[in-house]
Design a protein around this motif. Structure first.
Motif, PDB file in Angstrom:
ATOM      1  N   GLN A 218       0.831  -1.212   0.000  1.00  0.00           N
ATOM      2  CA  GLN A 218       0.000   0.000   0.000  1.00  0.00           C
ATOM      3  C   GLN A 218       0.860   1.254   0.000  1.00  0.00           C
ATOM      4  O   GLN A 218       0.588   2.216  -0.731  1.00  0.00           O
ATOM      5  N   LEU A 219       1.919   1.235   0.794  1.00  0.00           N
ATOM      6  CA  LEU A 219       2.809   2.394   0.851  1.00  0.00           C
ATOM      7  C   LEU A 219       3.568   2.593  -0.460  1.00  0.00           C
ATOM      8  O   LEU A 219       3.763   3.723  -0.918  1.00  0.00           O
ATOM      9  N   LYS A 220       3.989   1.475  -1.086  1.00  0.00           N
ATOM     10  CA  LYS A 220       4.675   1.581  -2.373  1.00  0.00           C
ATOM     11  C   LYS A 220       3.745   2.173  -3.434  1.00  0.00           C
ATOM     12  O   LYS A 220       4.146   3.014  -4.232  1.00  0.00           O
ATOM     13  N   GLN A 221       2.480   1.684  -3.420  1.00  0.00           N
ATOM     14  CA  GLN A 221       1.518   2.178  -4.408  1.00  0.00           C
ATOM     15  C   GLN A 221       1.247   3.668  -4.197  1.00  0.00           C
ATOM     16  O   GLN A 221       1.138   4.439  -5.153  1.00  0.00           O
ATOM     17  N   SER A 222       1.156   4.079  -2.907  1.00  0.00           N
ATOM     18  CA  SER A 222       0.950   5.494  -2.601  1.00  0.00           C
ATOM     19  C   SER A 222       2.123   6.329  -3.098  1.00  0.00           C
ATOM     20  O   SER A 222       1.951   7.428  -3.658  1.00  0.00           O
ATOM     21  N   GLY A 223       3.351   5.797  -2.940  1.00  0.00           N
ATOM     22  CA  GLY A 223       4.529   6.510  -3.400  1.00  0.00           C
ATOM     23  C   GLY A 223       4.557   6.629  -4.916  1.00  0.00           C
ATOM     24  O   GLY A 223       4.929   7.652  -5.482  1.00  0.00           O
ATOM     25  N   ALA A 224       4.162   5.531  -5.601  1.00  0.00           N
ATOM     26  CA  ALA A 224       4.149   5.542  -7.064  1.00  0.00           C
ATOM     27  C   ALA A 224       3.120   6.514  -7.591  1.00  0.00           C
ATOM     28  O   ALA A 224       3.346   7.238  -8.555  1.00  0.00           O
ATOM     29  N   ASP A 225       1.959   6.543  -6.950  1.00  0.00           N
ATOM     30  CA  ASP A 225       0.896   7.474  -7.367  1.00  0.00           C
ATOM     31  C   ASP A 225       1.351   8.915  -7.177  1.00  0.00           C
ATOM     32  O   ASP A 225       1.003   9.807  -7.960  1.00  0.00           O
ATOM     33  N   GLY A 226       2.130   9.163  -6.122  1.00  0.00           N
ATOM     34  CA  GLY A 226       2.584  10.516  -5.853  1.00  0.00           C
ATOM     35  C   GLY A 226       3.607  10.992  -6.872  1.00  0.00           C
ATOM     36  O   GLY A 226       3.715  12.188  -7.150  1.00  0.00           O
ATOM     37  N   GLN A 227       4.397  10.066  -7.416  1.00  0.00           N
ATOM     38  CA  GLN A 227       5.412  10.460  -8.398  1.00  0.00           C
ATOM     39  C   GLN A 227       4.830  10.614  -9.793  1.00  0.00           C
ATOM     40  O   GLN A 227       5.428  11.270 -10.653  1.00  0.00           O
ATOM     41  N   ALA A 228       3.671   9.946 -10.028  1.00  0.00           N
ATOM     42  CA  ALA A 228       3.058   9.990 -11.369  1.00  0.00           C
ATOM     43  C   ALA A 228       2.541  11.395 -11.694  1.00  0.00           C
ATOM     44  O   ALA A 228       2.175  12.143 -10.833  1.00  0.00           O
TER      45      ALA A 228
END
Length: 228
Positions: A218-228
């Motif tokens: 979940q944290l990785k996905q949140s980080g990826a969404d933030g960089q997109a």
């Protein structure tokens, strides 16, 4: 205390009625009634002492609860940093600690609720006992006045005792209402167990690892969404 708080207070509330009525006929009634007041004061002191202990315990539990919440917030920031640096091993350890904290918080919250209930119950005891003390002081004052004027008036047998008993009974009823309102049942029924202890431990470890993996994903996905 040698006996339960409930029985100690109840005895002081109910027993004092008969003590007052009996001591009116004693050789030194005023001295005996004053002694009854002193005995009641001792009970009040005991309840106040226990109230102080409960209040202190609640304060400590509140501090621990706040500290765990602070730790949880700090770990969240550390996890973000670790993932940003590619240190999943460090993030995994921090997530594990977060899960431990999340397990402790509900227990602390239940303890806080119980201590708050006990604190309210003890305050109710003190209020009821002080109300009874005022009743006893009023009865003693009336007795002194009746003795002072007895030389010129004819006393009505039993009338003062009846008034005292009625007023004391009212104070006892008030105590019971306070106690019933403040006291509640606690605890839950527990049943069932696994026969194989090693399998149970394995299951707990599996659940814990699944929780950690889910949190990291979940944290990785949140980080990826933030960089997109």
């Amino acid at each position: 205390m040698a006996e339960t708080l409930r029985s100690r207070v109840t005895r002081a509330m109910a027993g004092g009625v008969h003590a007052l009525l009996d001591r009116i006929e004693d050789h030194a009634p005023e001295a005996m009634m004053e002694q009854a007041l002193r005995e009641l004061d001792q009970v009040v002191d005991e309840v106040r002492h226990e109230l102080g202990t409960v209040t202190a315990n609640r304060h400590l539990a509140q501090q621990r609860h706040a500290e765990l919440n602070r730790q949880h917030d700090t770990l969240k920031a550390q996890i973000d940093t670790a993932l940003g640096q590619g240190r999943e091993d460090l993030a995994r350890a921090a997530v594990g600690r977060q899960l431990d904290i999340e397990t402790q918080l509900p227990l602390l919250e239940a303890s806080l609720a119980e201590l708050a209930q006990q604190e309210g119950e003890h305050r109710g005891y003190v209020d009821a006992l002080l109300a009874k003390r005022r009743e006893m002081e009023a009865a003693l004052s009336q007795f002194r006045q009746s003795r002072a004027s007895s030389a010129g008036t004819a006393a009505k047998p039993g009338s003062s005792a009846a008034q005292i008993e009625q007023r004391m009974a009212g104070a006892t009823d008030a105590f019971d209402r306070i106690y019933e309102r403040q006291t509640g049942l606690s605890g839950v029924a527990r049943a069932g167990r696994l026969d194989d202890a090693s399998k149970l431990q394995t299951l707990e470890d599996l659940v814990r690892q699944t929780q950690i993996d889910a949190r990291l994903a979940q944290l990785k996905q949140s980080g990826a969404d933030g960089q997109a």
